[in-house]
Design a protein around this motif. Structure first.
Motif, mmCIF file in Angstrom:
data_model
loop_
_atom_site.group_PDB
_atom_site.id
_atom_site.type_symbol
_atom_site.label_atom_id
_atom_site.label_comp_id
_atom_site.label_asym_id
_atom_site.label_seq_id
_atom_site.Cartn_x
_atom_site.Cartn_y
_atom_site.Cartn_z
ATOM 1 N N UNK A 1 -3.021 10.267 -4.968
ATOM 2 C CA UNK A 1 -4.261 9.457 -4.115
ATOM 3 C C UNK A 1 -3.395 8.932 -2.636
ATOM 4 N N UNK A 2 -1.535 9.777 -1.967
ATOM 5 C CA UNK A 2 -2.613 9.835 -0.889
ATOM 6 C C UNK A 2 -3.281 10.778 -0.193
ATOM 7 N N UNK A 3 -3.422 11.771 -0.211
ATOM 8 C CA UNK A 3 -4.137 13.071 -0.654
ATOM 9 C C UNK A 3 -5.336 12.191 0.035
ATOM 10 N N UNK A 4 -6.279 12.047 -1.053
ATOM 11 C CA UNK A 4 -7.269 10.762 -0.748
ATOM 12 C C UNK A 4 -7.342 9.622 0.267
ATOM 13 N N UNK A 5 -6.626 9.043 0.305
ATOM 14 C CA UNK A 5 -6.111 8.315 1.539
ATOM 15 C C UNK A 5 -6.090 8.729 2.878
ATOM 16 N N UNK A 6 -5.844 10.177 2.871
ATOM 17 C CA UNK A 6 -5.281 9.940 3.972
ATOM 18 C C UNK A 6 -6.875 11.622 4.673
#
Length: 599
Positions: free
Chosen positions: A441-446
């Motif tokens: 999710x953090x990969x996509x958030x960034x």
């Protein structure tokens, strides 16, 4: 002055399309901070680079190797090539990353845990908003909240009717109104970007002052049971509602209490600073508190950098690769290759994808080990998150210290312990958070670019179909990806990179190896105060030779209460060629070389 500057400064995002020259645009600021000539680092990282004083300082953006891939080109989460939402992060976690506990036959839990020390030293996400932003209907009015959806047939949903996990999007330069128009958002790093033990000393002039004893160059400690412990921190959110007897420590980093072995190493580093300061005070009684403190800090940072680069990093990346890429040198002299044109800032791809691959090394249970190296008990990881008081019970600190250097870490692979994918920060609940789903999710958030983009960037052939991945991944992995994603170009970097076959002897595949190498090169070469540089900011050659005697084993010996034996190579398991020996037999830094010749 620095405090006022940081309160009012505005930060401009940096567009970084190539790693060849690490070129970046200028900071969005009124003026740079005034830099005075000093042989000691600042706490916030300013003035490390005298031409660009803000380079690498705290509260500045991460950098990128490839342009951001946001859904709207500005800040929204990315979409699939078809324009539809990407597969659920939690579904990918449970499908691709099961709990199969395969132990590493060579490397100890020390290796994984020191990796987290490095990670926390280099980076800290900045988030604002409520961490309980996940409602049962998976909806919220908080624009920062982007919950991780739990699939209907997931065990969390079936057993506890959990619909989602809280997830806060990272603060960016657009939140600070530094950039306008259609410029892509860049996430903010709350700590400075240097390997300088900000986790021990704080990230600003103000934060470090509350850690100082202001006497003899020491950091504040509290004594209990004849041992030194970090002071209690009543302001830490994880400490709220806890009595003082329930240990909740104050350190340079707010994550100090996160997990048992992380806290243990933070205590070790705190004690090592005071040990060095005490010796320097006896050698140079004419030195004032500030001089002793800064010299002890400088020595400890140098030990940290040496252990990280010369004792630990080759385990992850391979020694020949490190020497080839000039990340380390085989020399007894100075290195002196600081380059003011190299940006030391942390790469978004490294911090939020590549280096997170090593979450697979985490062990779900921590062994308590006697001096005989027999394990007599173990501690469940999820039961003691944000509860460091276990370290102060009986002989636990020493037993867990030996455990770090005895217990195997898990293999670097696609398997993750359920302690971090089902029960992370569970508290009194049946289930907790899922670290792997959070990473995706953090990969996509960034808005990180797709795996296929980095694959091509790092020299691999771009995949046109899923089956083009077969040279890099196993057939089973490729089959799973083809069933999860609709298009090969949809694969997330944190997923694709973590499933590549290792580029041996490294513990990562080609794509992540490429990214991590770039990070550790710029971290060293872009640091004017790197311990191997000579001159006013460095050491004498004789002092440098002593620093190079530093080791994780000696660090544990010198700062545990009753650990008398340790193998010479503490990141490596005990064997016939790495047997425990008396701590007195291990090389130690001779601090008498810091005796002032002219009192």
């Amino acid at each position: 002055m620095i405090k006022l500057f940081h309160i009012f400064m505005l930060v401009l995002h940096f567009m970084h399309h190539s790693s060849s020259d690490d070129s970046v645009k200028s900071d969005c600021v009124v003026s740079p901070p005034p830099c005075t000539k000093s042989k000691y680092r600042s706490y916030d990282g300013t003035c490390n680079n005298l031409k660009k004083p803000l380079l690498g300082s705290s509260n500045t953006p991460y950098r990128r190797l490839l342009p951001a891939n946001y859904g709207d080109g500005i800040s929204s989460p990315p979409l699939s090539k078809s324009g539809q939402p990407l597969p659920l992060a939690r579904y990918i976690s449970t499908t691709v990353y099961p709990d199969i506990p395969l132990k590493d036959p060579i490397w100890t839990l020390n290796t994984m845990q020191w990796g987290q020390i490095i990670t926390h030293d280099l980076a800290l996400l900045k988030t604002t908003g409520s961490d309980t932003c996940c409602a049962n209907d998976n909806s919220t009015k908080d624009e920062k909240c982007w919950p991780i959806t739990i699939p209907p047939l997931d065990i969390m949903s079936l057993v506890s009717n959990t619909k989602c996990m809280s997830f806060l999007r990272t603060d960016t330069d657009r939140d600070g109104k530094c950039v306008e128009g259609n410029q892509p958002a860049e996430q903010i790093n709350s700590v400075n970007h240097f390997l300088d033990l900000s986790i021990v000393y704080g990230i600003s002039d103000e934060s470090h002052k509350q850690l100082r004893e202001n006497k003899g160059g020491r950091l504040i400690v509290e004594q209990r049971n004849d041992q030194d412990w970090p002071p209690h921190d009543p302001t830490n959110p994880t400490c709220l509602g806890k009595e003082k007897k329930e240990a909740c420590y104050l350190a340079g980093d707010t994550r100090v209490n996160q997990n048992t072995q992380l806290t243990l190493l933070q205590v070790i580093l705190l004690r090592e600073h005071n040990r060095i300061a005490d010796v320097l005070f006896k050698l140079n009684p004419h030195w004032d508190d500030e001089t002793i403190f800064q010299e002890a800090r400088k020595i400890l940072i140098a030990q940290h950098q040496h252990i990280s680069y010369y004792e630990m990093l080759h385990i992850f990346l391979g020694k020949k690769e490190l020497v080839k890429e000039k990340i380390i040198y085989e020399t007894e002299g100075f290195v002196n290759d600081y380059d003011e044109n190299v940006d030391p800032a942390v790469l978004n791809e490294h911090s939020h994808a590549a280096f997170r691959y090593f979450h697979s090394l985490i062990a779900g249970h921590l062994k308590l080990v006697l001096e005989s190296r027999l394990s007599f008990s173990k501690v469940r990881l999820s039961s003691w998150l944000n509860r460091p008081s276990i370290l102060e019970e009986e002989n636990n600190f020493d037993d867990l210290s030996r455990g770090l250097a005895t217990q195997s870490e898990y293999l670097a692979d696609a398997f993750h312990t359920s302690e971090i994918t089902q029960f992370l920060f569970r508290g009194n609940n049946t289930f907790g958070k899922d670290l792997k789903a959070t990473d995706i999710q953090r990969n996509r958030d960034h808005g990180l670019a797709r795996y296929n983009d980095y694959r091509e960037y790092c020299g691999l052939k771009r995949a046109k179909t899923f089956w083009d991945l077969l040279g890099s991944m196993s057939p089973l992995v490729v089959f799973k990806l083809s069933k999860i994603y609709k298009n090969v170009d949809d694969i997330d970097l944190s997923v694709g990179g973590s499933l590549e076959n290792h580029a041996k002897p490294a513990m990562v595949g080609t794509t992540f190896l490429c990214i991590i190498k770039k990070q550790f090169y710029r971290t060293r070469v872009g640091d004017r105060f790197w311990f191997e540089n000579g001159g006013e900011t460095g050491f004498t050659l004789d002092q440098l030779k002593e620093i190079r005697k530093s080791s994780i084993s000696r660090l544990l010996c010198d700062n545990s209460h009753n650990v008398k034996l340790m193998q010479p190579r503490g990141f490596e398991k005990i064997s016939l060629i790495n047997l425990p020996t008396s701590c007195n037999n291990l090389p130690a830094v001779n601090l008498t070389l810091w005796k002032d010749p002219v009192p």
